[in-house]
Structures are given as structure tokens and as C-alpha cells.
Motif scaffolding. Structure first.
Motif, short mmCIF file in Angstrom:
data_model
loop_
_atom_site.label_atom_id
_atom_site.label_comp_id
_atom_site.label_asym_id
_atom_site.label_seq_id
_atom_site.Cartn_x
_atom_site.Cartn_y
_atom_site.Cartn_z
N MET A 1 -76.22 14.23 -154.60
CA MET A 1 -76.27 15.37 -153.69
C MET A 1 -77.72 15.75 -153.36
N MET A 2 -78.63 15.55 -154.30
CA MET A 2 -80.00 15.99 -154.09
C MET A 2 -80.67 15.14 -153.03
N SER A 3 -81.42 15.76 -152.16
CA SER A 3 -82.16 15.06 -151.11
C SER A 3 -83.64 15.22 -151.37
N MET A 4 -84.43 14.39 -150.70
CA MET A 4 -85.88 14.54 -150.75
C MET A 4 -86.26 15.90 -150.16
N LEU A 5 -87.31 16.48 -150.70
CA LEU A 5 -87.74 17.79 -150.21
C LEU A 5 -88.08 17.72 -148.73
N THR A 6 -87.55 18.67 -147.99
CA THR A 6 -87.82 18.77 -146.56
C THR A 6 -88.97 19.76 -146.35
N PRO A 7 -89.60 19.75 -145.17
CA PRO A 7 -90.83 20.55 -144.97
C PRO A 7 -90.68 22.03 -145.29
N TRP A 8 -89.65 22.69 -144.76
CA TRP A 8 -89.55 24.13 -144.97
C TRP A 8 -89.11 24.48 -146.38
N VAL A 9 -88.29 23.65 -146.99
CA VAL A 9 -87.92 23.88 -148.38
C VAL A 9 -89.16 23.80 -149.26
N ARG A 10 -90.00 22.81 -149.03
CA ARG A 10 -91.23 22.66 -149.81
C ARG A 10 -92.13 23.88 -149.64
N ARG A 11 -92.30 24.32 -148.40
CA ARG A 11 -93.17 25.47 -148.16
C ARG A 11 -92.63 26.74 -148.81
N LEU A 12 -91.32 26.92 -148.74
CA LEU A 12 -90.72 28.12 -149.34
C LEU A 12 -90.84 28.08 -150.86
N LEU A 13 -90.65 26.92 -151.46
CA LEU A 13 -90.83 26.79 -152.90
C LEU A 13 -92.25 27.14 -153.30
N PHE A 70 -81.97 22.31 -154.73
CA PHE A 70 -80.82 21.40 -154.70
C PHE A 70 -80.02 21.47 -153.39
N PHE A 71 -79.91 22.66 -152.81
CA PHE A 71 -79.05 22.81 -151.63
C PHE A 71 -79.82 22.91 -150.32
N GLY A 72 -81.09 23.31 -150.39
CA GLY A 72 -81.85 23.52 -149.17
C GLY A 72 -82.16 22.27 -148.37
N PRO A 73 -82.63 21.18 -149.01
CA PRO A 73 -83.04 20.01 -148.22
C PRO A 73 -81.93 19.44 -147.34
N ARG A 74 -80.76 19.27 -147.91
CA ARG A 74 -79.67 18.68 -147.13
C ARG A 74 -79.27 19.61 -145.98
N LEU A 75 -79.29 20.92 -146.24
CA LEU A 75 -78.94 21.86 -145.19
C LEU A 75 -80.00 21.88 -144.10
N GLU A 76 -81.27 21.80 -144.49
CA GLU A 76 -82.34 21.75 -143.48
C GLU A 76 -82.23 20.50 -142.62
N GLN A 77 -81.90 19.37 -143.26
CA GLN A 77 -81.72 18.14 -142.50
C GLN A 77 -80.60 18.28 -141.49
N ARG A 78 -79.54 18.99 -141.87
CA ARG A 78 -78.38 19.13 -140.99
C ARG A 78 -78.65 20.13 -139.86
N LEU A 79 -79.24 21.28 -140.20
CA LEU A 79 -79.45 22.32 -139.20
C LEU A 79 -80.71 22.11 -138.37
N GLY A 80 -81.69 21.44 -138.94
CA GLY A 80 -83.00 21.37 -138.31
C GLY A 80 -83.88 22.50 -138.87
N GLY A 81 -85.18 22.27 -138.89
CA GLY A 81 -86.10 23.23 -139.48
C GLY A 81 -86.00 24.64 -138.93
N PRO A 82 -86.07 24.83 -137.60
CA PRO A 82 -86.03 26.20 -137.06
C PRO A 82 -84.75 26.96 -137.42
N ASP A 83 -83.59 26.31 -137.29
CA ASP A 83 -82.34 27.00 -137.61
C ASP A 83 -82.20 27.25 -139.11
N PHE A 84 -82.70 26.34 -139.93
CA PHE A 84 -82.68 26.55 -141.37
C PHE A 84 -83.52 27.76 -141.74
N LEU A 85 -84.70 27.87 -141.14
CA LEU A 85 -85.58 28.99 -141.44
C LEU A 85 -84.97 30.31 -140.97
#
Length: 266
Positions: A1-13, A70-85
């Protein structure tokens, strides 16, 4: 389930950890100036967002960041960065809004509202995904979120929540749900509008009035058509006269347009 860190997840962390360390060890006034006290939100509007980056201790921070990790990267990939944020911050602000409504005098800190919004988004998109509690107990995402909602409602309204901001959790869930439903509606509206424009582009008579459309189709020369086309055109013309051009399907209108031809006769 875990994905590689996406840009906005990394910045928020990074932002959450950095601000916690600063507020806990170097700049304690950050906590004082940026904590959310809902009844003072009108005087300190920035705290409706800033409180999300403060935490009550390492365990509080760790719990929220694990959820984001654990849940943010996959969701960001699906929604896209702007919508995830947007989802993240709207859910966090939803936590502030519900705290204002139900616990106006309580001091609130933490990204829990935003994280609950992320978990809800994950469950809405992948409801059957199995999440392993403590690494061993498999629970489907929709069941886990349902339990979280039920627990927050019970503890919030039952008054047994202790120091946990259960209304912030509920606000994050509610605002995330509303945003994702609005996003789906907006995307569906855009798709419907695109389909309508494509249909209009395929129908030369689409911009005409009903009377003009009927007049245009009336110029079709039936004696010059193949017998099968002649029968179909006659049938559709009768249907159009009875129900109006909008009573025909897009395919039927396109057929009559082809028979009429670019010059209005065939």
C-alpha cells in the motif's frame, strides 16, 4: 500500500516536524501565538490554519505523520498535487470550524483534522483496501473510517474525549467529504459540457431554433435517397414534427444533418 513520497506529502512532513521542533525547543511563543482557540477565531483568523502545524508532543506528532506518510502519497498521486493540498487544508480548516461550533473555549492543536480528511479520501477511493492495524490486524479502509467516525461522534458528544479534539476530527471528515463530492460533481460537469460541445460540433443544426432545424431537415430530397435511408428520414421527420428536434437522440439529429448536407439539401 505504501507509495514513494510525493512532493506535497514530503513538504508537509518536513513543515510539521520542523515547526514542532521550533515551538517545543527554540521558539515557545509560536505555540502561544498560533494555537487555535475557536472562540477567538475572529480575532486570530490565521490560527484556523496555523494550529495544524503545532502538536502537543512527540506521540501526537508521530501519530499524525504516520497517517500522512502511509495514506498521503497514493492519494496525492490520484488527486494531483493541487487538489490534494486543497483537501488537506480544507479538512484542517473544517476541524477549526467544528471546534468553533462545538468546543469554542478549548485550545486546539494538531494536524488530526487534515489527516482524518486524508484517511476519508483514501477510503472513498479505495474502500476495500486492507489496512493492517499494528501490522497484523487487517481492516478494510471503509470499515476503519466508519469506526473512526463513530468513535469521534460518541466521544465528542458523549463528553468522554479527554484532551482529544474529537470535533476537529469530525470537521476534517465532513469538510473532506464535501470537497471530494464537489470535486466529483465539478469533474462530471466538465465532462458533460465537453460531451455536449462535441455533440453540437457534430450537429450543424445544433445552434438553430427548433423551427429552423425542422425547416433545414425539410429540404432533404427524399426521392434522391436510397430506399432504406428514405424510410429512416421519413420516420425521423415525423418524430421531429411530433416531439420537436429535442425529442430526437443526438445520433438521430446527426443522421438528419448528414442527409440535409452542408448546403441544406441532398
Amino acid at each position: 500500500m505504501m507509495s514513494m513520497l510525493t512532493p506535497w506529502v514530503r513538504r508537509l512532513l518536513i513543515a510539521n516536524v520542523a515547526i514542532f521542533v521550533l515551538s517545543a525547543y527554540f521558539l515557545p511563543y509560536l505555540y502561544r501565538d498560533f494555537v487555535l482557540i475557536p472562540e477567538l477565531l475572529w480575532q486570530r483568523p490565521w490560527t484556523g490554519i496555523s494550529y495544524m502545524f503545532l502538536h502537543g508532543g512527540w506521540s501526537h506528532l508521530l501519530f499524525n505523520m504516520i497517517g500522512l506518510f502511509f495514506f498521503g502519497p497514493r492519494l496525492e498521486q490520484r488527486l494531483g498535487g493541487p487538489d490534494f493540498l486543497k483537501l488537506y487544508f480544507l479538512a484542517g480548516f473544517g476541524g477549526a470550524a467544528f471546534s468553533f461550533l462545538f468546543e469554542p473555549g478549548a485550545a486546539v492543536v494538531g494536524a488530526s483534522g487534515a489527516i482524518y480528511g486524508i484517511l476519508l479520501g483514501f477510503a472513498m477511493i479505495w474502500p476495500r483496501e486492507r489496512i493492517y492495524i499494528w501490522g497484523v490486524l487487517p481492516v478494510e479502509a471503509w470499515i476503519l473510517v466508519s469506526i473512526m467516525v463513530g468513535a469521534s461522534v460518541y466521544m465528542g458528544f458523549g463528553g468522554s474525549g479527554g484532551n482529544t479534539a474529537h470535533f476537529a476530527h469530525l470537521g476534517g471528515l465532513a469538510f473532506a467529504f464535501a470537497y471530494l463530492k464537489w470535486r466529483d460533481f465539478r469533474r462530471g460537469s466538465a465532462q458533460r459540457d465537453f460531451k455536449r460541445r462535441m455533440e453540437q460540433a457534430a450537429e450543424p443544426s445544433a445552434g438553430l431554433s427548433d423551427r429552423a432545424q425542422l425547416a433545414r431537415w425539410g429540404t432533404i430530397r427524399l426521392d434522391g435517397l436510397h430506399e432504406l435511408n428514405r424510410e429512416e428520414v421519413s420516420h425521423l421527420l415525423e418524430k421531429a414534427k411530433l416531439l420537436g428536434p429535442r425529442g430526437l437522440t443526438p445520433t438521430e439529429r446527426q443522421f438528419l444533418d448528414r442527409m440535409a448536407g452542408p448546403s441544406g439539401g441532398r
